[in-house]
Motif scaffolding. Structure first.
Motif, PDB file in Angstrom:
ATOM      1  N   ALA A   3      24.352  -6.690   3.022  1.00  0.00           N
ATOM      2  CA  ALA A   3      24.847  -8.057   2.855  1.00  0.00           C
ATOM      3  C   ALA A   3      26.294  -8.302   3.264  1.00  0.00           C
ATOM      4  N   ALA A   4      27.149  -7.299   3.164  1.00  0.00           N
ATOM      5  CA  ALA A   4      28.584  -7.554   3.346  1.00  0.00           C
ATOM      6  C   ALA A   4      28.942  -7.725   4.828  1.00  0.00           C
ATOM      7  N   PRO A   5      29.925  -8.568   5.148  1.00  0.00           N
ATOM      8  CA  PRO A   5      30.849  -9.304   4.265  1.00  0.00           C
ATOM      9  C   PRO A   5      30.287 -10.617   3.715  1.00  0.00           C
TER      10      PRO A   5
ATOM     11  N   GLY B 189      28.288 -13.417   5.166  1.00  0.00           N
ATOM     12  CA  GLY B 189      28.030 -14.710   5.821  1.00  0.00           C
ATOM     13  C   GLY B 189      26.629 -15.225   5.520  1.00  0.00           C
ATOM     14  N   LYS B 190      25.668 -14.307   5.584  1.00  0.00           N
ATOM     15  CA  LYS B 190      24.276 -14.741   5.381  1.00  0.00           C
ATOM     16  C   LYS B 190      23.983 -14.922   3.892  1.00  0.00           C
TER      17      LYS B 190
ATOM     18  N   ALA C  77      24.939  -0.219  -3.431  1.00  0.00           N
ATOM     19  CA  ALA C  77      23.946   0.865  -3.367  1.00  0.00           C
ATOM     20  C   ALA C  77      23.526   1.089  -1.931  1.00  0.00           C
TER      21      ALA C  77
ATOM     22  N   PRO D  19      22.396  -2.226  10.127  1.00  0.00           N
ATOM     23  CA  PRO D  19      23.510  -1.680  10.914  1.00  0.00           C
ATOM     24  C   PRO D  19      23.014  -1.368  12.327  1.00  0.00           C
TER      25      PRO D  19
ATOM     26  N   LEU E  18      15.151   1.591   6.644  1.00  0.00           N
ATOM     27  CA  LEU E  18      15.565   0.383   5.909  1.00  0.00           C
ATOM     28  C   LEU E  18      14.452  -0.667   5.946  1.00  0.00           C
TER      29      LEU E  18
HETATM   30  C1  LIG Z   1      25.620  -6.017  10.189  1.00  0.00           C
HETATM   31  S1  LIG Z   1      26.507  -5.743   8.761  1.00  0.00           S
HETATM   32  C2  LIG Z   1      25.903  -6.997   7.716  1.00  0.00           C
HETATM   33  C3  LIG Z   1      26.534  -8.353   7.923  1.00  0.00           C
HETATM   34  C4  LIG Z   1      26.154  -9.330   6.821  1.00  0.00           C
HETATM   35  N1  LIG Z   1      24.730  -9.443   6.657  1.00  0.00           N
HETATM   36  C5  LIG Z   1      26.721 -10.724   7.039  1.00  0.00           C
HETATM   37  O1  LIG Z   1      26.027 -11.614   7.463  1.00  0.00           O
HETATM   38  O2  LIG Z   1      27.914 -10.899   6.762  1.00  0.00           O
HETATM   39  C6  LIG Z   1      25.707  -4.329   8.135  1.00  0.00           C
HETATM   40  C7  LIG Z   1      26.082  -3.932   6.705  1.00  0.00           C
HETATM   41  O3  LIG Z   1      25.144  -2.945   6.302  1.00  0.00           O
HETATM   42  C8  LIG Z   1      25.778  -2.067   5.405  1.00  0.00           C
HETATM   43  N2  LIG Z   1      24.944  -0.863   5.357  1.00  0.00           N
HETATM   44  C9  LIG Z   1      24.760   0.070   6.326  1.00  0.00           C
HETATM   45  N3  LIG Z   1      23.856   0.977   5.920  1.00  0.00           N
HETATM   46  C10 LIG Z   1      23.439   0.597   4.682  1.00  0.00           C
HETATM   47  C11 LIG Z   1      22.525   1.132   3.743  1.00  0.00           C
HETATM   48  N4  LIG Z   1      21.857   2.258   3.997  1.00  0.00           N
HETATM   49  N5  LIG Z   1      22.347   0.480   2.566  1.00  0.00           N
HETATM   50  C12 LIG Z   1      23.051  -0.647   2.295  1.00  0.00           C
HETATM   51  N6  LIG Z   1      23.939  -1.186   3.150  1.00  0.00           N
HETATM   52  C13 LIG Z   1      24.130  -0.578   4.319  1.00  0.00           C
HETATM   53  C14 LIG Z   1      27.165  -1.903   5.979  1.00  0.00           C
HETATM   54  O4  LIG Z   1      28.078  -1.506   4.972  1.00  0.00           O
HETATM   55  C15 LIG Z   1      27.443  -3.318   6.527  1.00  0.00           C
HETATM   56  O5  LIG Z   1      28.184  -4.056   5.575  1.00  0.00           O
END
Ligand SMILES: C[S@@+](CC[C@H](N)C(=O)[O-])C[C@H]1O[C@@H](n2cnc3c(N)ncnc32)[C@H](O)[C@@H]1O
Length: 428
Positions: free
Chosen positions: A245-247, A249-250, A290, A309, A341
């Motif tokens: 989810a981070a940062p 936007g969605k 998590a 990712p 995932l």
């Molecule tokens: C593409 S960014 C997401 C952007 C976010 N959805 C937005 O719209 O702002 C991918 C995110 O996936 C997280 N991430 C990567 N592998 C992960 C995992 N195994 N479990 C949870 N989060 C993961 C990263 O920390 C990163 O914040």
């Protein structure tokens, strides 16, 4: 632009390029290390030089090779980077030639044996470079070879050149997702409402200085990045799990649309950024730090979003470092995690619920191929095809199979958009 960066900014720009191109540091991280202590104005210069150098690296290096009578030796690496940054200042930032030439040469130190050659080549850039780099065919040199080769094979020469034309542009606009009243915000901020619904404005000063930021009326989000959440349709009163989810936007989009959101991310630091974004926007979501591969809940959700990712090759407009930092091997390397995932996400979709998978990658291994493999593994899911026109996009933004595939050249006459892939899957 006519920028005349002061000497500390020029030195920090060289250090930034060294960190990105020789040590593989992402640009934002390199800027923090190389320019973090400078004043705001100087830091902005460093960023501008680094962005222009990385965006136009291919074309500039093509000319450097022509202007040098023989290639620089390995010991001339700093001289090469001084030429790259110097040419970027001359050709793309409009910096005055005398200052660029003198100061780029001085960065090499008094005893460098490359002072003469850097001086001569930068003067040649000043004399001939603008004309030569202005030729349309120069633009395709900007793309890293591995991406140009893949995109040419996939999309054809015309689309490749349209993409290169958009990626060439230094003034990348800023897209805002507004909570309400897009027309009013477009008028107040001097922008326009895109057919996709985002408000697009010209990039200017610092984002927090813009009207409506402190009051949480909008957030920065590329127009293409808003589309995956829109594939869920009306979210009011529905539960949504945002798996990466981070940062945020969605997450913000879903919460503003009335969903009860559970936002998971494995990075506690990035999750903090998500929380502060939600606080500013006066929106709510449950946050869970998590690794989603171990995320455990009894609950199932009406909507599950997996923004996985990826190599992020769709985001070169704002992140020109990515094409030079990543390569073919990285594309394949991420697919295992994307499958894992996806499988985990499928387990949280309620019967009749929807799973949206998306990546900001242009590469099929992170999009179309992952979904084909997923559907072969999960008989209980079927694709619900995307309607590009309903999203405000041309028909070629949907694939024959019914997935969303935006390209930087979509809305190209308005500055383009990020390359995104999204598939909508329904649980029977
Ligand atoms: C593409 S960014 C997401 C952007 C976010 N959805 C937005 O719209 O702002 C991918 C995110 O996936 C997280 N991430 C990567 N592998 C992960 C995992 N195994 N479990 C949870 N989060 C993961 C990263 O920390 C990163 O914040």
């Amino acid at each position: 632009m006519g920028l005349s960066p002061p000497p500390p900014a020029r030195a920090a720009a060289l250090d930034t390029l060294r960190r990105v191109l020789d040590r593989g540091q992402p640009l934002d991280e390199a800027l923090t290390s190389a320019a973090g202590r400078l004043e705001d104005r100087e830091r902005r210069f460093v960023r501008a030089i680094a962005l222009a150098s990385l965006r136009h690296k291919g074309s500039i290096e093509h000319l450097i090779a022509r202007y040098l009578s023989r290639p620089l030796p390995k010991s001339g690496r700093d001289a090469h980077l001084a030429l790259l940054a110097g040419a970027a200042q001359l050709l793309f930032l409009g910096s005055p030639a005398h200052a660029v030439v003198n100061e780029q040469v001085n960065l090499l130190g008094q005893r460098s044996k490359f002072r003469g050659v850097v001086n001569a080549v930068l003067r040649r850039f000043d004399r001939d470079g603008r004309r030569e780099i202005g030729q349309p065919e120069a633009r395709s040199h900007d793309l890293p070879d591995w991406l140009a080769r893949r995109w040419r094979a996939r999309f054809g020469e015309d689309t490749l050149s349209a993409i290169a034309g958009v990626l060439w542009q230094d003034a990348v606009p800023l897209d805002l997702t507004v909570k309400s009243d897009p027309d009013g915000w477009a008028a107040r901020l001097g922008g326009e409402v895109l057919p996709t619904g985002s408000v697009r404005i010209a990039t200017g000063g610092p984002v927090p200085d813009l009207e409506g930021f402190d009051e949480g009326r909008w957030w920065v989000q590329d127009a293409a990045a808003t589309l995956p959440v829109r594939l869920f349709g009306d979210l009011s009163g529905r539960s949504l799990l945002d798996a990466c989810a981070a940062p945020g936007g969605k997450t913000a989009q879903a919460a503003a649309g009335g969903a009860r959101v559970t936002a998971v991310d494995r990075s506690p630091k990035r999750l903090q950024t998500l929380q502060s974004n939600l606080d500013r926007l006066e929106l709510e979501a449950e946050t869970v730090a998590a690794d989603f591969r171990n995320f455990d809940r009894e609950e199932v959700f009406d909507a599950v979003l997996l923004d996985a990712p990826c190599t992020a090759t769709g985001t070169l407009r704002r992140h020109p470092d990515i094409g030079w930092l990543r390569g073919e091997a990285d594309v394949a390397a991420l697919s295992g995690a994307q499958d894992e995932l996806l499988d985990r996400a499928a387990g949280f979709v309620a019967p009749g619920g929807t799973l949206v998978y998306c990546t900001c990658s242009m590469e099929p291994e992170e999009g179309e191929t992952r979904i084909a493999a997923f559907l072969a593994r999960h008989e209980g899911f079927r694709r619900a095809p995307v309607d590009a026109a309903a999203l405000g996009l041309p028909s070629d933004a949907a694939t024959a199979e019914g997935d969303l595939r935006t390209l930087p050249s979509h809305l190209g006459e308005r500055g383009g958009m990020d390359g995104f892939f999204a598939a909508r899957l329904v649980h029977a």
